[in-house]
Design a protein around this motif. Structure first.
Motif, PDB file in Angstrom:
ATOM      1  N   SER A  66      67.847  62.300  45.285  1.00 47.96           N
ATOM      2  CA  SER A  66      68.054  62.306  46.732  1.00 47.96           C
ATOM      3  C   SER A  66      66.819  62.833  47.461  1.00 47.96           C
ATOM      4  CB  SER A  66      69.273  63.158  47.091  1.00 47.96           C
ATOM      5  OG  SER A  66      70.439  62.546  46.607  1.00 47.96           O
ATOM      6  N   ASP A  67      66.046  63.716  46.825  1.00 42.54           N
ATOM      7  CA  ASP A  67      64.793  64.179  47.433  1.00 42.54           C
ATOM      8  C   ASP A  67      63.865  62.997  47.710  1.00 42.54           C
ATOM      9  OD1 ASP A  67      64.511  67.196  47.580  1.00 42.54           O
ATOM     10  OD2 ASP A  67      65.346  66.926  45.576  1.00 42.54           O
ATOM     11  N   TYR A  98      61.958  45.747  53.591  1.00 45.21           N
ATOM     12  CA  TYR A  98      63.346  45.742  54.087  1.00 45.21           C
ATOM     13  C   TYR A  98      64.071  47.025  53.680  1.00 45.21           C
ATOM     14  CZ  TYR A  98      67.768  43.649  55.536  1.00 45.21           C
ATOM     15  OH  TYR A  98      68.948  43.366  56.176  1.00 45.21           O
ATOM     16  N   ASP A  99      64.457  47.801  54.684  1.00 43.89           N
ATOM     17  CA  ASP A  99      65.042  49.123  54.421  1.00 43.89           C
ATOM     18  C   ASP A  99      66.397  49.287  55.095  1.00 43.89           C
ATOM     19  OD1 ASP A  99      63.605  48.949  56.843  1.00 43.89           O
ATOM     20  OD2 ASP A  99      63.419  51.108  57.012  1.00 43.89           O
ATOM     21  N   CYS A 100      67.328  48.419  54.728  1.00 48.25           N
ATOM     22  CA  CYS A 100      68.694  48.606  55.202  1.00 48.25           C
ATOM     23  C   CYS A 100      69.233  49.941  54.692  1.00 48.25           C
ATOM     24  CB  CYS A 100      69.584  47.459  54.753  1.00 48.25           C
ATOM     25  SG  CYS A 100      69.477  47.086  53.004  1.00 48.25           S
ATOM     26  N   PHE A 101      68.708  50.357  53.548  1.00 54.88           N
ATOM     27  CA  PHE A 101      68.997  51.683  52.989  1.00 54.88           C
ATOM     28  C   PHE A 101      67.701  52.216  52.383  1.00 54.88           C
ATOM     29  CE2 PHE A 101      72.740  49.064  52.838  1.00 54.88           C
ATOM     30  CZ  PHE A 101      73.690  49.873  53.447  1.00 54.88           C
ATOM     31  N   THR A 102      67.564  53.534  52.338  1.00 54.01           N
ATOM     32  CA  THR A 102      66.348  54.126  51.772  1.00 54.01           C
ATOM     33  C   THR A 102      66.028  53.529  50.413  1.00 54.01           C
ATOM     34  OG1 THR A 102      67.766  55.889  50.911  1.00 54.01           O
ATOM     35  CG2 THR A 102      66.514  56.366  52.918  1.00 54.01           C
ATOM     36  N   TYR A 103      67.064  53.430  49.610  1.00 51.21           N
ATOM     37  CA  TYR A 103      66.875  53.077  48.218  1.00 51.21           C
ATOM     38  C   TYR A 103      66.275  51.684  48.020  1.00 51.21           C
ATOM     39  CZ  TYR A 103      68.313  51.061  43.845  1.00 51.21           C
ATOM     40  OH  TYR A 103      68.319  50.376  42.679  1.00 51.21           O
ATOM     41  N   HIS A 110      73.696  59.640  52.076  1.00 48.85           N
ATOM     42  CA  HIS A 110      73.925  60.415  53.287  1.00 48.85           C
ATOM     43  C   HIS A 110      73.808  59.467  54.484  1.00 48.85           C
ATOM     44  CE1 HIS A 110      72.648  63.606  50.498  1.00 48.85           C
ATOM     45  NE2 HIS A 110      73.280  64.457  51.288  1.00 48.85           N
ATOM     46  N   MET A 111      74.233  59.961  55.643  1.00 53.94           N
ATOM     47  CA  MET A 111      74.084  59.178  56.882  1.00 53.94           C
ATOM     48  C   MET A 111      72.635  58.710  57.072  1.00 53.94           C
ATOM     49  SD  MET A 111      75.605  58.091  59.658  1.00 53.94           S
ATOM     50  CE  MET A 111      76.784  58.994  60.654  1.00 53.94           C
ATOM     51  N   ARG A 162      75.735  63.822  57.124  1.00 57.91           N
ATOM     52  CA  ARG A 162      77.034  63.609  56.492  1.00 57.91           C
ATOM     53  C   ARG A 162      76.957  62.689  55.269  1.00 57.91           C
ATOM     54  NH1 ARG A 162      81.540  60.932  60.237  1.00 57.91           N
ATOM     55  NH2 ARG A 162      83.225  60.802  58.717  1.00 57.91           N
ATOM     56  N   MET A 163      77.654  63.064  54.220  1.00 58.19           N
ATOM     57  CA  MET A 163      77.741  62.195  53.044  1.00 58.19           C
ATOM     58  C   MET A 163      78.727  61.075  53.380  1.00 58.19           C
ATOM     59  SD  MET A 163      76.429  61.809  50.032  1.00 58.19           S
ATOM     60  CE  MET A 163      76.044  63.111  48.863  1.00 58.19           C
ATOM     61  N   ILE A 164      78.232  59.863  53.458  1.00 51.15           N
ATOM     62  CA  ILE A 164      79.086  58.731  53.833  1.00 51.15           C
ATOM     63  C   ILE A 164      79.736  58.144  52.589  1.00 51.15           C
ATOM     64  CG2 ILE A 164      79.134  56.425  54.872  1.00 51.15           C
ATOM     65  CD1 ILE A 164      78.619  58.674  56.880  1.00 51.15           C
TER      66      ILE A 164
END
Lengths: 385, 142
Positions: free
Chosen positions: A162-163, A289-294, A204-205, A197-199
């Motif tokens: 997560s870091d 493309y960064d719909c999510f960080t990952y 996280h949000m 917030r953990m979604i």
């Protein structure tokens, strides 16, 4: 494989305000972006003869927009039913249409009331038809829930943390500070990230992109014609669209995918770089493309910027900052600028390659990668000035 | 049961010609998957044609019900809120059946923080309405 290196160019860009509540029809947003992109190229709407878009049944059709803005004859008017994977595909499709002689000057747009209208991040129809009958009854319903499954798999396989995800969110927010278009410009810290917030664990949000009302458009034509237009052309060196085996019935269905520790990027990398004639090391900056960080980590690995499993460490230590080795998402990305389904990445790429990005301009930029997609299929372009 | 049925608001599968044998087996507390009669490959979800050899000849076989955990998420923010408010946190997983195919499901009988990659699992059946039974998985401690 794309075989038209440097023969086509993006000659105009246009965009609306990005907001939570446009108070307008989606068609009106699309039309504004298209009118602006046409004017930006120094052309008139009467010069346009093609128009192409992508949507999730949440937008205005190409012919509707062509009608509103007054395109006299739309010889190529196509709507792709696609998610983020479509954002570079529509540009490749415009090039294909021009090369085939179907049109000469094509507008590509994405328009959505993504916050005040149909929210992609929200739930779906609760009657579980087709493939959804095997997913939704288990409470697996939203895109954050779908992508978290991929992220977890990468964590299991490679120890991604997560870091590392948080570092992406913090850096992109920092980039957005300097972007007057961005919806979120207030700086965040790693503490803010962890306190958000953990979604859906592991998200996280602040791992999740914004929801946006707005539109972007780009004007595509031959490099030869673009030479005589208002701005220095941004050339399409290479491009690719696709994904691997067992993509499933829709973007959500990835139960048969080989392994969720990698995504589409792995499958288009060879064609993308071969078509462009350059490799990852030759890229000055990238809009990924960064719909999510990952999804950043997955695409960096798949496209060969680092080895599989090295994407987490890669994004740390300032490497992806504007003054780093590979500046990423210089406008703030879908995470902090806004979510025009990835087409806003192309707008930012064009501004950077023109040298028009103002205070966020990365110096000496000659090449920029754009990508679109996060799961089983996607598209990418290699652009140069 | 009838009261529970009246208030069941979560998504329910809409059966089709390919999926009906799967859901009918679940109702009998059996987990069934498709096997190609020509090349022998098993597949899930059920489709009419074998992706390996394109044969349309198939049979339904009963799976052992044993699986391992491939990936999982812990849903903490309920969507839709009113439907899942009382369920969070809940675990959605992709599990790999002993027969080799992957399947979405829920992990039950285990706190979300105790879920680990590759943990052995066994199938359980939850009758959510008189017509529909969902296959869920719990840690296989035996």
């Amino acid at each position: 494989m794309f075989a038209l290196r440097d023969k086509y160019a993006i000659a105009g860009i246009g965009y609306t305000d990005f907001s939570k509540k446009s108070g307008r029809t989606v068609r009106s947003l699309a039309s504004e972006a298209c009118i602006k992109a046409t004017a930006d190229a120094g052309l008139k709407i009467s010069d346009i003869d093609g128009i192409v878009s992508f949507n999730f049944n949440d937008s205005a059709s190409a012919i509707a927009v062509a009608t509103e803005v007054g395109v006299p004859q739309a010889n190529y008017a196509v709507d792709f039913l696609a998610g983020g994977n479509g954002a570079n595909l529509i540009i490749l499709s415009a090039i294909a249409a021009i090369e085939a002689g179907l049109a000469k000057t094509v507008l590509c747009y994405r328009a959505m009331n993504g916050r005040s209208g149909f929210r992609l991040g929200g739930g779906r129809d609760l009657a579980a038809y087709n493939i959804t009958q095997y997913t939704a009854p288990f409470g697996w319903i939203t895109y954050p829930q779908a992508m978290a499954m991929w992220c977890r798999r990468h964590m299991v396989e490679y120890g991604t943390t997560s870091d590392q995800l948080g570092e992406i969110a913090v850096q992109f927010r920092k980039n957005a500070e300097h972007n007057e278009r961005a919806m979120q410009r207030t700086p965040i810290t790693m503490d803010d990230y962890f306190n958000s917030r953990m979604i859906v664990d592991p998200f996280h949000m602040l791992d999740i992109c914004l929801e946006t009302d707005g539109a972007c458009a780009v004007l595509v034509t031959t490099a030869e014609r673009a030479k005589d237009m208002k701005h220095k052309p941004v050339h399409v060196m290479g491009g690719a669209y696709g994904g691997g085996p067992n993509q499933g019935e829709d973007l959500f269905d990835a139960m048969r995918w080989p392994d969720h520790s990698h995504n589409y990027a792995k499958y288009i990398a060879a064609d993308l770089w071969k078509s462009a004639g350059i490799g990852p090391k030759d890229i000055d900056l990238a809009q990924i493309y960064d719909c999510f960080t990952y999804s950043i980590i997955m695409q960096l690995e798949g496209l060969g910027f680092c080895d599989p499993g090295e994407g987490g460490p890669f994004v740390q230590g300032g490497r992806i900052a504007p003054d780093g080795e590979l500046p990423l998402n210089t406008a703030g990305g879908l995470l902090s600028e806004g979510y025009i389904h990835g087409l806003n990445h192309v707008v930012e790429a064009v501004q950077q390659l023109r040298g028009d990005a103002g205070v966020r301009q990365v110096p000496d930029v000659e090449t920029c990668l754009t990508t679109a997609g996060a799961m089983t299929c996607g598209s990418a372009l290699v652009l140069r000035n | 049961m009838s009261e529970a049925t009246m208030t069941y608001e979560k998504p329910l599968p809409v059966l089709d010609p390919e999926s009906t044998p799967f859901w009918e087996a679940c109702r009998e507390h059996k987990l069934k998957i498709v096997r190609c009669l020509d090349c022998g490959q098993v597949r899930f979800p059920p489709t009419s044609f074998c992706p390996h050899c394109n044969s349309a000849k198939l049979e339904w076989i009963e799976a052992s019900g044993k699986a391992t955990l491939f990936s999982w998420i812990v849903v903490r923010h309920p969507v839709p809120k009113d439907v899942y408010a009382l369920d969070v946190p809940y675990v959605v997983a992709l599990v790999t059946l002993e027969e080799g195919v992957r399947m979405p499901t829920n992990i039950v009988g285990c706190a979300p923080e105790d879920v680990t990659a590759y943990m052995p699992l066994k199938v359980l059946f939850r009758d959510v309405t008189p017509e529909i039974t969902l296959p869920v998985f719990a840690p296989d401690r035996g």
